[in-house]
Write a protein that holds these residues in place. Structure first.
Motif, PDB file in Angstrom:
ATOM      1  N   SER A 221      -2.195  -4.792   2.470  1.00 32.49           N
ATOM      2  CA  SER A 221      -3.323  -5.050   3.368  1.00 32.49           C
ATOM      3  C   SER A 221      -4.414  -5.858   2.663  1.00 32.49           C
ATOM      4  N   ASP A 222      -5.226  -6.512   3.467  1.00 32.95           N
ATOM      5  CA  ASP A 222      -6.330  -7.307   2.918  1.00 32.95           C
ATOM      6  C   ASP A 222      -7.337  -6.414   2.183  1.00 32.95           C
ATOM      7  N   TRP A 223      -7.584  -5.219   2.746  1.00 34.36           N
ATOM      8  CA  TRP A 223      -8.582  -4.368   2.116  1.00 34.36           C
ATOM      9  C   TRP A 223      -8.090  -3.867   0.767  1.00 34.36           C
ATOM     10  N   TRP A 224      -6.795  -3.611   0.629  1.00 33.92           N
ATOM     11  CA  TRP A 224      -6.282  -3.225  -0.685  1.00 33.92           C
ATOM     12  C   TRP A 224      -6.491  -4.364  -1.686  1.00 33.92           C
ATOM     13  N   ARG A 225      -6.333  -5.599  -1.247  1.00 33.74           N
ATOM     14  CA  ARG A 225      -6.541  -6.729  -2.157  1.00 33.74           C
ATOM     15  C   ARG A 225      -7.981  -6.767  -2.663  1.00 33.74           C
ATOM     16  N   VAL A 226      -8.922  -6.364  -1.821  1.00 35.90           N
ATOM     17  CA  VAL A 226     -10.322  -6.291  -2.252  1.00 35.90           C
ATOM     18  C   VAL A 226     -10.469  -5.231  -3.350  1.00 35.90           C
ATOM     19  N   LEU A 227      -9.882  -4.061  -3.123  1.00 30.61           N
ATOM     20  CA  LEU A 227      -9.950  -2.995  -4.124  1.00 30.61           C
ATOM     21  C   LEU A 227      -9.244  -3.409  -5.409  1.00 30.61           C
ATOM     22  N   ARG A 228      -8.105  -4.058  -5.264  1.00 30.67           N
ATOM     23  CA  ARG A 228      -7.341  -4.491  -6.442  1.00 30.67           C
ATOM     24  C   ARG A 228      -8.142  -5.488  -7.256  1.00 30.67           C
ATOM     25  N   ALA A 229      -8.800  -6.406  -6.565  1.00 32.48           N
ATOM     26  CA  ALA A 229      -9.622  -7.392  -7.267  1.00 32.48           C
ATOM     27  C   ALA A 229     -10.778  -6.737  -8.014  1.00 32.48           C
ATOM     28  N   ALA A 230     -11.196  -5.564  -7.534  1.00 34.26           N
ATOM     29  CA  ALA A 230     -12.289  -4.827  -8.183  1.00 34.26           C
ATOM     30  C   ALA A 230     -11.779  -3.908  -9.294  1.00 34.26           C
ATOM     31  N   GLY A 231     -10.477  -3.955  -9.558  1.00 31.59           N
ATOM     32  CA  GLY A 231      -9.936  -3.194 -10.681  1.00 31.59           C
ATOM     33  C   GLY A 231      -9.096  -1.984 -10.330  1.00 31.59           C
ATOM     34  N   ALA A 232      -8.942  -1.684  -9.043  1.00 34.53           N
ATOM     35  CA  ALA A 232      -8.178  -0.494  -8.651  1.00 34.53           C
ATOM     36  C   ALA A 232      -6.700  -0.672  -8.985  1.00 34.53           C
ATOM     37  N   GLU A 233      -6.063   0.431  -9.372  1.00 38.47           N
ATOM     38  CA  GLU A 233      -4.627   0.454  -9.614  1.00 38.47           C
ATOM     39  C   GLU A 233      -3.932   1.174  -8.456  1.00 38.47           C
ATOM     40  N   PRO A 234      -2.709   0.794  -8.132  1.00 40.19           N
ATOM     41  CA  PRO A 234      -2.001   1.475  -7.041  1.00 40.19           C
ATOM     42  C   PRO A 234      -1.819   2.961  -7.345  1.00 40.19           C
ATOM     43  N   PRO A 235      -1.874   3.793  -6.334  1.00 40.46           N
ATOM     44  CA  PRO A 235      -1.628   5.224  -6.559  1.00 40.46           C
ATOM     45  C   PRO A 235      -0.180   5.446  -6.971  1.00 40.46           C
ATOM     46  N   SER A 236       0.012   6.396  -7.838  1.00 41.49           N
ATOM     47  CA  SER A 236       1.350   6.665  -8.345  1.00 41.49           C
ATOM     48  C   SER A 236       2.069   7.692  -7.484  1.00 41.49           C
ATOM     49  N   LEU A 237       3.387   7.625  -7.498  1.00 45.22           N
ATOM     50  CA  LEU A 237       4.240   8.637  -6.892  1.00 45.22           C
ATOM     51  C   LEU A 237       4.883   9.431  -8.020  1.00 45.22           C
ATOM     52  N   VAL A 238       4.715  10.740  -7.990  1.00 47.28           N
ATOM     53  CA  VAL A 238       5.251  11.601  -9.056  1.00 47.28           C
ATOM     54  C   VAL A 238       6.291  12.534  -8.448  1.00 47.28           C
ATOM     55  N   TRP A 239       7.504  12.443  -8.936  1.00 47.94           N
ATOM     56  CA  TRP A 239       8.572  13.331  -8.482  1.00 47.94           C
ATOM     57  C   TRP A 239       8.568  14.570  -9.380  1.00 47.94           C
ATOM     58  N   THR A 240       8.359  15.737  -8.799  1.00 45.76           N
ATOM     59  CA  THR A 240       8.289  16.970  -9.577  1.00 45.76           C
ATOM     60  C   THR A 240       9.457  17.886  -9.203  1.00 45.76           C
ATOM     61  N   GLY A 241       9.674  18.917 -10.020  1.00 46.07           N
ATOM     62  CA  GLY A 241      10.805  19.801  -9.788  1.00 46.07           C
ATOM     63  C   GLY A 241      12.121  19.058  -9.918  1.00 46.07           C
ATOM     64  N   VAL A 242      12.142  18.041 -10.771  1.00 49.48           N
ATOM     65  CA  VAL A 242      13.298  17.163 -10.916  1.00 49.48           C
ATOM     66  C   VAL A 242      14.457  17.907 -11.579  1.00 49.48           C
ATOM     67  N   GLY A 243      15.652  17.758 -11.013  1.00 50.09           N
ATOM     68  CA  GLY A 243      16.868  18.255 -11.638  1.00 50.09           C
ATOM     69  C   GLY A 243      17.558  17.131 -12.387  1.00 50.09           C
ATOM     70  N   PRO A 244      18.533  17.447 -13.243  1.00 45.02           N
ATOM     71  CA  PRO A 244      19.199  16.396 -14.025  1.00 45.02           C
ATOM     72  C   PRO A 244      19.748  15.253 -13.186  1.00 45.02           C
TER      73      PRO A 244
END
Length: 322
Positions: A221-244
């Protein structure tokens, strides 16, 4: 001490843009006997239980090198606030501020449940430059709400003149619990047309692929590009309870896998990775979800029940009385 196969696995994950996080039963487990040991060098984050601020502070210090080297995007330690406040946004914000102040480390992540109140609290915390890990995301609808809260909080931080590069947000998806619950709901006796056995262990990977796609769409989105230009990093996805077996199936850029050392050792023994398994895989994910729906399994219902069950478990396990 990590075996050679496990260490090689962590290096392969990092090369694919996946941050290996340690799941610790105690915050003190994150502090190695030797700060120069290989495990400490390869880990990029940790999920810790509730602990006294001094123990959390030491855990944060172990990962401070990864935090500095990545410009603050890795080397985070996620610790929870009181889950008994899961439906009270103001209480969650107050607890987050207290914990953040007591620990006093920039690589701390405050873990809040991703309830409606929890996501409201997350937006408030981000606006105050408190980094947040929103836990118990079990469906696409809740992840979309997470992204809304993330963008709202970062917009408020930007308006307040706060440096966005210092603020991190993550959504934690308990893939092990999700697979276990969906598999429990599948019938034992397969049908000739659609063997239920073929669907066991597919729910978490399907959801992961859907969430990965949603994040891609929202961050165009355009608004994300504004935040990115201001230094924001994308939110991370963390997989928990991971099995082998999850380790090789949940590989995608700007994600993290949180696992115990035992799981990492078992995954290392299974062999190497096969590249990115999440990118452009949303079509397969949709078909997997449709197949589950053919057995009467609705992911939104599963998510609702799992959230309630997990919150109940966390409340009972909370070690502090006040």
């Amino acid at each position: 001490m990590l075996s050679q196969p496990a260490a090689q696995l962590l290096e392969q994950l990092a090369a694919e843009g996946v941050s290996p996080w340690l799941v610790a039963a105690d915050a003190r487990e994150i502090v190695p006997a030797s700060p120069s040991c290989r495990a400490a060098a390869l880990l990029r984050g940790a999920v810790a239980p509730a602990a006294d601020p001094a123990a959390v502070r030491r855990a944060c210090d172990v990962l401070r090198g990864a935090f500095a080297a990545s410009g603050g995007q890795q080397g985070r330690v996620s610790v929870p606030v009181d889950p008994r406040a899961a439906y009270d946004a103001s209480a969650l914000v107050a607890a987050a501020r207290t914990t953040s102040g007591a620990v006093g480390r920039p690589n701390l992540l405050i873990r809040v449940p991703a309830t409606t109140a929890g996501l409201s609290a997350m937006a408030d915390c981000l606006a105050m430059s408190i980094s947040v890990d929103a836990d118990l995301v079990f469906c696409t609808e809740r992840y979309e709400e997470f992204l809304d809260a993330y963008l709202t909080g970062m917009e408020r931080a930007l308006a307040a003149g706060r440096p966005l590069g210092r603020i991190t947000a993550a959504a934690s998806v308990p893939v092990g619990a999700l697979d276990a619950e969906v598999d429990r709901r599948l019938p034992e006796s397969p049908t000739p047309a659609a063997p239920a056995a073929d669907l066991r262990g597919t729910a978490a990977v399907a959801l992961a692929r859907q969430l990965h796609r949603l994040r891609e769409q929202r961050l165009s989105s355009d608004w994300w590009r504004v935040l990115r230009a201001a230094g924001a990093e994308p939110p991370s996805l963390v997989w928990t309870g991971v099995g082998p077996w999850h380790v090789g199936e949940l590989v995608g850029w700007n994600t993290a896998q949180a696992a115990s050392l035992e799981v990492l050792e078992a995954a290392g023994a299974r062999g190497g990775l096969r590249g990115d398994t999440l990118l452009n895989a949303h079509g397969e994910a949709r078909r997997a979800v449709e197949a589950l729906e053919g057995f009467g399994i609705r992911m939104r219902d599963v998510a609702r029940d799992l959230e309630a069950a997990e919150l109940s478990r966390l409340r009972q396990a909370w070690p502090f009385t006040s």
